[in-house]
Design a protein around this motif. Structure first.
Motif, PDB file in Angstrom:
ATOM      1  N   HIS A  44       0.809  -1.224   0.000  1.00  0.00           N
ATOM      2  CA  HIS A  44       0.000   0.000   0.000  1.00  0.00           C
ATOM      3  C   HIS A  44       0.845   1.279   0.000  1.00  0.00           C
ATOM      4  CE1 HIS A  44       0.586  -0.920   4.282  1.00  0.00           C
ATOM      5  NE2 HIS A  44       0.632   0.380   4.413  1.00  0.00           N
ATOM      6  N   LEU A  45       2.163   1.136  -0.194  1.00  0.00           N
ATOM      7  CA  LEU A  45       3.027   2.318  -0.324  1.00  0.00           C
ATOM      8  C   LEU A  45       3.498   2.454  -1.767  1.00  0.00           C
ATOM      9  CD1 LEU A  45       5.360   2.159   2.832  1.00  0.00           C
ATOM     10  CD2 LEU A  45       3.270   3.507   2.507  1.00  0.00           C
ATOM     11  N   SER A  46       3.649   3.698  -2.227  1.00  0.00           N
ATOM     12  CA  SER A  46       4.157   3.932  -3.586  1.00  0.00           C
ATOM     13  C   SER A  46       5.627   3.519  -3.673  1.00  0.00           C
ATOM     14  CB  SER A  46       4.029   5.415  -3.935  1.00  0.00           C
ATOM     15  OG  SER A  46       4.946   6.159  -3.149  1.00  0.00           O
ATOM     16  N   VAL A  47       6.136   3.476  -4.901  1.00  0.00           N
ATOM     17  CA  VAL A  47       7.547   3.145  -5.116  1.00  0.00           C
ATOM     18  C   VAL A  47       8.433   4.097  -4.309  1.00  0.00           C
ATOM     19  CG1 VAL A  47       9.359   3.255  -6.892  1.00  0.00           C
ATOM     20  CG2 VAL A  47       7.185   2.095  -7.376  1.00  0.00           C
ATOM     21  N   LEU A  48       8.132   5.409  -4.381  1.00  0.00           N
ATOM     22  CA  LEU A  48       8.954   6.386  -3.657  1.00  0.00           C
ATOM     23  C   LEU A  48       8.838   6.182  -2.146  1.00  0.00           C
ATOM     24  CD1 LEU A  48      10.787   8.887  -3.648  1.00  0.00           C
ATOM     25  CD2 LEU A  48       8.716  10.306  -3.748  1.00  0.00           C
ATOM     26  N   ASP A  49       7.624   5.989  -1.643  1.00  0.00           N
ATOM     27  CA  ASP A  49       7.454   5.818  -0.192  1.00  0.00           C
ATOM     28  C   ASP A  49       8.106   4.526   0.297  1.00  0.00           C
ATOM     29  OD1 ASP A  49       6.248   8.219   0.176  1.00  0.00           O
ATOM     30  OD2 ASP A  49       4.206   7.452   0.038  1.00  0.00           O
ATOM     31  N   ASN A  50       8.089   3.467  -0.534  1.00  0.00           N
ATOM     32  CA  ASN A  50       8.820   2.253  -0.169  1.00  0.00           C
ATOM     33  C   ASN A  50      10.306   2.558  -0.023  1.00  0.00           C
ATOM     34  OD1 ASN A  50       7.623  -0.603   0.049  1.00  0.00           O
ATOM     35  ND2 ASN A  50       6.354   0.342  -1.532  1.00  0.00           N
ATOM     36  N   ALA A  51      10.835   3.369  -0.949  1.00  0.00           N
ATOM     37  CA  ALA A  51      12.265   3.697  -0.908  1.00  0.00           C
ATOM     38  C   ALA A  51      12.610   4.551   0.315  1.00  0.00           C
ATOM     39  CB  ALA A  51      12.668   4.409  -2.189  1.00  0.00           C
TER      40      ALA A  51
ATOM     41  N   LEU B 104      18.348   7.469  -6.803  1.00  0.00           N
ATOM     42  CA  LEU B 104      18.525   6.031  -7.051  1.00  0.00           C
ATOM     43  C   LEU B 104      17.441   5.506  -7.986  1.00  0.00           C
ATOM     44  CD1 LEU B 104      19.498   4.742  -3.476  1.00  0.00           C
ATOM     45  CD2 LEU B 104      20.998   5.038  -5.441  1.00  0.00           C
ATOM     46  N   LEU B 105      16.194   5.941  -7.771  1.00  0.00           N
ATOM     47  CA  LEU B 105      15.095   5.488  -8.639  1.00  0.00           C
ATOM     48  C   LEU B 105      15.304   5.972 -10.072  1.00  0.00           C
ATOM     49  CD1 LEU B 105      12.199   5.979  -6.086  1.00  0.00           C
ATOM     50  CD2 LEU B 105      12.885   3.800  -7.116  1.00  0.00           C
ATOM     51  N   ASN B 106      15.834   7.172 -10.192  1.00  0.00           N
ATOM     52  CA  ASN B 106      16.161   7.704 -11.510  1.00  0.00           C
ATOM     53  C   ASN B 106      17.244   6.850 -12.176  1.00  0.00           C
ATOM     54  OD1 ASN B 106      16.064   9.485 -13.569  1.00  0.00           O
ATOM     55  ND2 ASN B 106      17.539  10.911 -12.663  1.00  0.00           N
ATOM     56  N   ARG B 107      18.247   6.488 -11.406  1.00  0.00           N
ATOM     57  CA  ARG B 107      19.369   5.728 -11.974  1.00  0.00           C
ATOM     58  C   ARG B 107      18.957   4.356 -12.486  1.00  0.00           C
ATOM     59  NH1 ARG B 107      24.955   5.768  -8.884  1.00  0.00           N
ATOM     60  NH2 ARG B 107      25.328   4.388 -10.635  1.00  0.00           N
ATOM     61  N   VAL B 108      17.947   3.756 -11.877  1.00  0.00           N
ATOM     62  CA  VAL B 108      17.500   2.444 -12.369  1.00  0.00           C
ATOM     63  C   VAL B 108      16.322   2.563 -13.347  1.00  0.00           C
ATOM     64  CG1 VAL B 108      18.365   1.181 -10.355  1.00  0.00           C
ATOM     65  CG2 VAL B 108      15.986   1.968 -10.393  1.00  0.00           C
ATOM     66  N   GLY B 109      16.042   3.799 -13.790  1.00  0.00           N
ATOM     67  CA  GLY B 109      15.031   3.993 -14.834  1.00  0.00           C
ATOM     68  C   GLY B 109      13.606   4.000 -14.315  1.00  0.00           C
ATOM     69  N   LEU B 110      13.402   4.367 -13.042  1.00  0.00           N
ATOM     70  CA  LEU B 110      12.039   4.368 -12.484  1.00  0.00           C
ATOM     71  C   LEU B 110      11.534   5.774 -12.178  1.00  0.00           C
ATOM     72  CD1 LEU B 110      12.077   1.257 -10.087  1.00  0.00           C
ATOM     73  CD2 LEU B 110      10.969   1.477 -12.310  1.00  0.00           C
ATOM     74  N   ALA B 111      12.154   6.789 -12.780  1.00  0.00           N
ATOM     75  CA  ALA B 111      11.758   8.179 -12.493  1.00  0.00           C
ATOM     76  C   ALA B 111      10.284   8.426 -12.815  1.00  0.00           C
ATOM     77  CB  ALA B 111      12.649   9.139 -13.279  1.00  0.00           C
ATOM     78  N   GLN B 112       9.755   7.693 -13.811  1.00  0.00           N
ATOM     79  CA  GLN B 112       8.344   7.899 -14.195  1.00  0.00           C
ATOM     80  C   GLN B 112       7.393   7.044 -13.353  1.00  0.00           C
ATOM     81  OE1 GLN B 112       8.032  10.283 -16.395  1.00  0.00           O
ATOM     82  NE2 GLN B 112      10.275  10.291 -16.551  1.00  0.00           N
TER      83      GLN B 112
ATOM     84  N   SER C  51       5.766  -3.974 -13.476  1.00  0.00           N
ATOM     85  CA  SER C  51       6.150  -5.225 -14.145  1.00  0.00           C
ATOM     86  C   SER C  51       7.159  -5.961 -13.253  1.00  0.00           C
ATOM     87  CB  SER C  51       6.799  -4.898 -15.489  1.00  0.00           C
ATOM     88  OG  SER C  51       8.077  -4.317 -15.259  1.00  0.00           O
ATOM     89  N   GLY C  52       7.481  -7.195 -13.632  1.00  0.00           N
ATOM     90  CA  GLY C  52       8.444  -7.978 -12.836  1.00  0.00           C
ATOM     91  C   GLY C  52       9.788  -7.271 -12.716  1.00  0.00           C
ATOM     92  N   GLY C  53      10.283  -6.751 -13.842  1.00  0.00           N
ATOM     93  CA  GLY C  53      11.586  -6.069 -13.830  1.00  0.00           C
ATOM     94  C   GLY C  53      11.544  -4.767 -13.036  1.00  0.00           C
ATOM     95  N   GLU C  54      10.408  -4.032 -13.141  1.00  0.00           N
ATOM     96  CA  GLU C  54      10.270  -2.788 -12.361  1.00  0.00           C
ATOM     97  C   GLU C  54      10.211  -3.108 -10.874  1.00  0.00           C
ATOM     98  OE1 GLU C  54       7.825   0.085 -15.492  1.00  0.00           O
ATOM     99  OE2 GLU C  54       6.719  -1.229 -14.139  1.00  0.00           O
ATOM    100  N   THR C  55       9.526  -4.197 -10.530  1.00  0.00           N
ATOM    101  CA  THR C  55       9.427  -4.581  -9.122  1.00  0.00           C
ATOM    102  C   THR C  55      10.814  -4.867  -8.555  1.00  0.00           C
ATOM    103  OG1 THR C  55       7.255  -5.548  -9.509  1.00  0.00           O
ATOM    104  CG2 THR C  55       8.408  -6.272  -7.528  1.00  0.00           C
ATOM    105  N   ALA C  56      11.627  -5.616  -9.329  1.00  0.00           N
ATOM    106  CA  ALA C  56      12.968  -5.957  -8.854  1.00  0.00           C
ATOM    107  C   ALA C  56      13.795  -4.688  -8.634  1.00  0.00           C
ATOM    108  CB  ALA C  56      13.662  -6.883  -9.863  1.00  0.00           C
ATOM    109  N   ARG C  57      13.681  -3.721  -9.556  1.00  0.00           N
ATOM    110  CA  ARG C  57      14.471  -2.484  -9.418  1.00  0.00           C
ATOM    111  C   ARG C  57      13.971  -1.629  -8.258  1.00  0.00           C
ATOM    112  NH1 ARG C  57      13.746   0.014 -14.938  1.00  0.00           N
ATOM    113  NH2 ARG C  57      12.338  -1.709 -15.355  1.00  0.00           N
ATOM    114  N   ALA C  58      12.638  -1.543  -8.104  1.00  0.00           N
ATOM    115  CA  ALA C  58      12.087  -0.773  -6.982  1.00  0.00           C
ATOM    116  C   ALA C  58      12.509  -1.406  -5.656  1.00  0.00           C
ATOM    117  CB  ALA C  58      10.560  -0.721  -7.083  1.00  0.00           C
ATOM    118  N   ALA C  59      12.509  -2.732  -5.633  1.00  0.00           N
ATOM    119  CA  ALA C  59      12.904  -3.445  -4.407  1.00  0.00           C
ATOM    120  C   ALA C  59      14.382  -3.225  -4.112  1.00  0.00           C
ATOM    121  CB  ALA C  59      12.599  -4.938  -4.557  1.00  0.00           C
ATOM    122  N   LEU C  60      15.207  -3.175  -5.160  1.00  0.00           N
ATOM    123  CA  LEU C  60      16.639  -2.928  -4.958  1.00  0.00           C
ATOM    124  C   LEU C  60      16.858  -1.533  -4.373  1.00  0.00           C
ATOM    125  CD1 LEU C  60      19.587  -3.860  -5.345  1.00  0.00           C
ATOM    126  CD2 LEU C  60      19.506  -2.777  -7.603  1.00  0.00           C
TER     127      LEU C  60
END
Ligand SMILES: Nc1ncnc2c1ncn2[C@@H]1O[C@H](COP(=O)(O)OP(=O)(O)OP(=O)(O)O)[C@@H](O)[C@H]1O
Length: 221
Positions: free
Chosen positions: A99-106, A124-132, A142-151
């Protein structure tokens, strides 16, 4: 100096009358400035080892110390405190809060530690291509986005040690390079330690050490 020390770890699973010996006497040290890649066939014990080192699972035998303090066989609250103080953990089972956004998780672990750093999380999110995707929820990735957000969620609070399970799963070659750069900078630029289970040749090429697990043991043991 050793940041993490694991000695003679055993972990057995029981299902009915069947026993799986997932770890059989695994020892390991993680040192600053060292990127260690963990290889092994499916079922060799990689996720079990990472979960034990993260204090999310407790070994049946052996012990684990983080920064000189014992992690294994401790109450969950103490393991959680040690985990937050020393580790960034990215596991396949997911370390994102739904229930948290990608940014709030980070931002979460840093906030709990009293050192929330939004600029660093965004960078960091920008560097892994998740700025949007800053305001997306984990279920929308997606699976790949999830892995990067989790990293990024594992790294954003600036831990001394990163434990990661397949951080480049399901990503294209360009993203794999970005993730590899990020982990390489974390370890070699900032003098941190990382243990990464991966099948990525790019990531393995940056490793200072490659360890092979086979049937719950080091392959050369
Ligand atoms: N909760 C569990 N209960 C019973 N057996 C388990 C459990 N978790 C793992 N195992 C077994 O322990 C062994 C090691 O599993 P583990 O997930 O650590 O392997 P892995 O190397 O991470 O595999 P993969 O690359 O497929 O993720 C396997 O035989 C697996 O079936």
């Amino acid at each position: 100096m050793t940041l993490l020390n694991a000695t003679d770890l055993y972990r057995f699973y029981h299902v009915g009358d069947d026993e799986t010996r997932a770890l059989r006497g695994v020892s390991l040290e993680l040192r600053p400035g060292e990127l260690t890649v963990l290889l092994g066939a499916s079922g060799s014990g990689k996720s079990t080892l990472l979960a034990c080192l993260a204090g999310l699972d407790d070994p049946d035998g052996g012990w684990i110390a983080l920064g000189g303090e014992r992690l294994s066989r401790q109450p969950e609250a103490r393991r959680a405190r040690l985990r937050a103080a020393h580790l960034g953990v990215m596991l396949q089972s997911g370390n994102l809060i739904p229930h948290l956004s990608v940014l709030d998780n980070a931002l979460l672990t840093g906030a709990l530690l009293g050192r929330r750093d939004a600029a660093r999380a965004r960078e960091l999110l920008n560097r892994v291509g998740l700025a949007q995707r800053l305001h997306a929820y984990p279920s929308q990735l997606s699976g790949g986005e999830t892995a990067r957000a989790a990293l990024v969620a594992a790294l954003a609070h600036g831990p001394r040690i990163l434990l990661a399970d397949e951080p480049t799963a399901e990503v294209d070659a360009e993203t794999e390079d970005r993730v590899t750069e990020l982990i390489g900078d974390f370890v070699h630029g900032q003098g941190r330690a990382a243990l990464i289970a991966t099948h990525s040749p790019r990531l393995a090429a940056r490793a200072d050490r490659v360890l092979h697990l086979s049937d719950g043991r080091w392959a050369d043991a």
